[in-house]
Write a protein that holds these residues in place. Sequence first.
Motif, PDB file in Angstrom:
ATOM      1  N   LYS A 109       0.799  -1.252   0.114  1.00 19.35           N
ATOM      2  CA  LYS A 109       0.024  -0.024   0.136  1.00 19.35           C
ATOM      3  C   LYS A 109       0.865   1.207  -0.158  1.00 19.35           C
ATOM      4  CE  LYS A 109      -3.785   2.150   2.393  1.00 19.35           C
ATOM      5  NZ  LYS A 109      -4.966   1.990   3.490  1.00 19.35           N
ATOM      6  N   HIS A 110       2.077   1.242   0.637  1.00 20.54           N
ATOM      7  CA  HIS A 110       2.988   2.351   0.873  1.00 20.54           C
ATOM      8  C   HIS A 110       4.275   2.077   0.114  1.00 20.54           C
ATOM      9  CE1 HIS A 110      -0.412   3.858   3.630  1.00 20.54           C
ATOM     10  NE2 HIS A 110      -0.254   2.659   4.199  1.00 20.54           N
ATOM     11  N   ARG A 111       4.235   2.267  -1.087  1.00 19.21           N
ATOM     12  CA  ARG A 111       5.519   2.128  -1.544  1.00 19.21           C
ATOM     13  C   ARG A 111       6.490   3.091  -1.914  1.00 19.21           C
ATOM     14  NH1 ARG A 111       5.053  -2.743  -4.924  1.00 19.21           N
ATOM     15  NH2 ARG A 111       2.876  -3.509  -5.096  1.00 19.21           N
ATOM     16  N   GLN A 112       6.213   4.474  -1.725  1.00 23.68           N
ATOM     17  CA  GLN A 112       7.091   5.545  -2.018  1.00 23.68           C
ATOM     18  C   GLN A 112       7.357   6.275  -0.841  1.00 23.68           C
ATOM     19  OE1 GLN A 112       5.714   7.944  -5.136  1.00 23.68           O
ATOM     20  NE2 GLN A 112       6.977   9.542  -4.745  1.00 23.68           N
ATOM     21  N   ASN A 113       8.396   6.528  -0.386  1.00 23.61           N
ATOM     22  CA  ASN A 113       9.177   7.433   0.532  1.00 23.61           C
ATOM     23  C   ASN A 113       8.451   8.800   0.404  1.00 23.61           C
ATOM     24  OD1 ASN A 113      10.726   9.230   2.158  1.00 23.61           O
ATOM     25  ND2 ASN A 113      11.979   7.141   2.702  1.00 23.61           N
ATOM     26  N   LEU A 114       7.877   9.198   1.269  1.00 17.37           N
ATOM     27  CA  LEU A 114       7.171  10.440   1.250  1.00 17.37           C
ATOM     28  C   LEU A 114       8.198  11.660   1.282  1.00 17.37           C
ATOM     29  CD1 LEU A 114       3.258   9.623   2.066  1.00 17.37           C
ATOM     30  CD2 LEU A 114       4.400   9.704   0.014  1.00 17.37           C
ATOM     31  N   PHE A 115       9.044  11.440   2.013  1.00 15.82           N
ATOM     32  CA  PHE A 115      10.221  12.439   2.574  1.00 15.82           C
ATOM     33  C   PHE A 115      11.332  12.504   1.673  1.00 15.82           C
ATOM     34  CE2 PHE A 115       7.434  11.775   6.110  1.00 15.82           C
ATOM     35  CZ  PHE A 115       7.226  12.855   6.879  1.00 15.82           C
ATOM     36  N   ARG A 116      11.684  11.587   1.111  1.00 12.95           N
ATOM     37  CA  ARG A 116      12.965  11.375   0.436  1.00 12.95           C
ATOM     38  C   ARG A 116      12.675  10.608  -1.120  1.00 12.95           C
ATOM     39  NH1 ARG A 116      17.757   8.936   3.778  1.00 12.95           N
ATOM     40  NH2 ARG A 116      16.071   7.639   4.531  1.00 12.95           N
ATOM     41  N   LYS A 117      12.930  11.489  -1.897  1.00 11.35           N
ATOM     42  CA  LYS A 117      12.374  10.930  -3.517  1.00 11.35           C
ATOM     43  C   LYS A 117      13.248   9.688  -3.774  1.00 11.35           C
ATOM     44  CE  LYS A 117      11.765  12.644  -8.163  1.00 11.35           C
ATOM     45  NZ  LYS A 117      11.858  13.955  -8.979  1.00 11.35           N
ATOM     46  N   TYR A 118      14.738   9.772  -3.811  1.00 13.69           N
ATOM     47  CA  TYR A 118      15.440   8.743  -4.330  1.00 13.69           C
ATOM     48  C   TYR A 118      15.822   7.701  -3.289  1.00 13.69           C
ATOM     49  CZ  TYR A 118      15.824  12.090  -7.924  1.00 13.69           C
ATOM     50  OH  TYR A 118      15.540  13.100  -8.860  1.00 13.69           O
TER      51      TYR A 118
END
Length: 257
Positions: free
Chosen positions: A235-244
Amino acid sequence: MTIKKLKLHDKTLKEEVFFTKTKWPHFDILFKDINKFSKNKSLKNILSLERGSLYGNISILAPYFKKKNFISVDCSEKKILSRGSYNKKFVDNNNIIKIPVTSQKNYKKLNLKKNFYDLIVIPNLMHHIYDHKHLIKSCKKYLKKNGLIYVFEPTLREIHQLPEDYYRFTPYGMKQLLNDLNFRSINFKLSGGPFTAAAYCLDQASQFLPKQRRQNFKKEFKLNKINFFQKLDKKHRQNLFRKYTIFPMSFSITAKK
């Protein structure tokens, strides 16, 4: 060997040795890849570099390649060998097909047939190899033209099997190493995520607790419900604080000579 026996071996290995349904789902990609390789008719000569001494000197991968020319080399170092087969209890189940390792050799002195193998498999071993560049160079000599090298590695582990635990690889680091040695068609796959990584660390932490506290700790942090953590990863695949930023638990990588 029947298909039914192999399926039971595969199921038992995943559930009772690598605990993919209860603790370590990131090992699933290893077995998916091995099953896929075993069905590839163009791969006839297979070399597997394992640590069979941990399981009573058996090759846990040999049954998948029963119809092929398969050899397994145990690359365990002397200190590991001196401790005996302390993981043998996990493979006592009769569903595990027990095929002895072909030989035990120092990874710097493999002395195998050159330009011969269609596939070399290195499962969950590279972090125990100090001179990993030497090993990959050797594998390239043993592979025939267009032969494949396959590596499975965890990205997150406790320091274990002391003192022969040297590195933690990223897929990008392994890809660069293979690229530097002129391998081609390099591709990797990732498994797991930050939530299953957190569960793994909590499970390891529980082993430091007295037995009477361990079960309450696991219950409090839902460690017996790995599906809960897997759902969060999906459900939560992307880090919302650090892009890379990514946080896989393991990766597999395949490259061609």
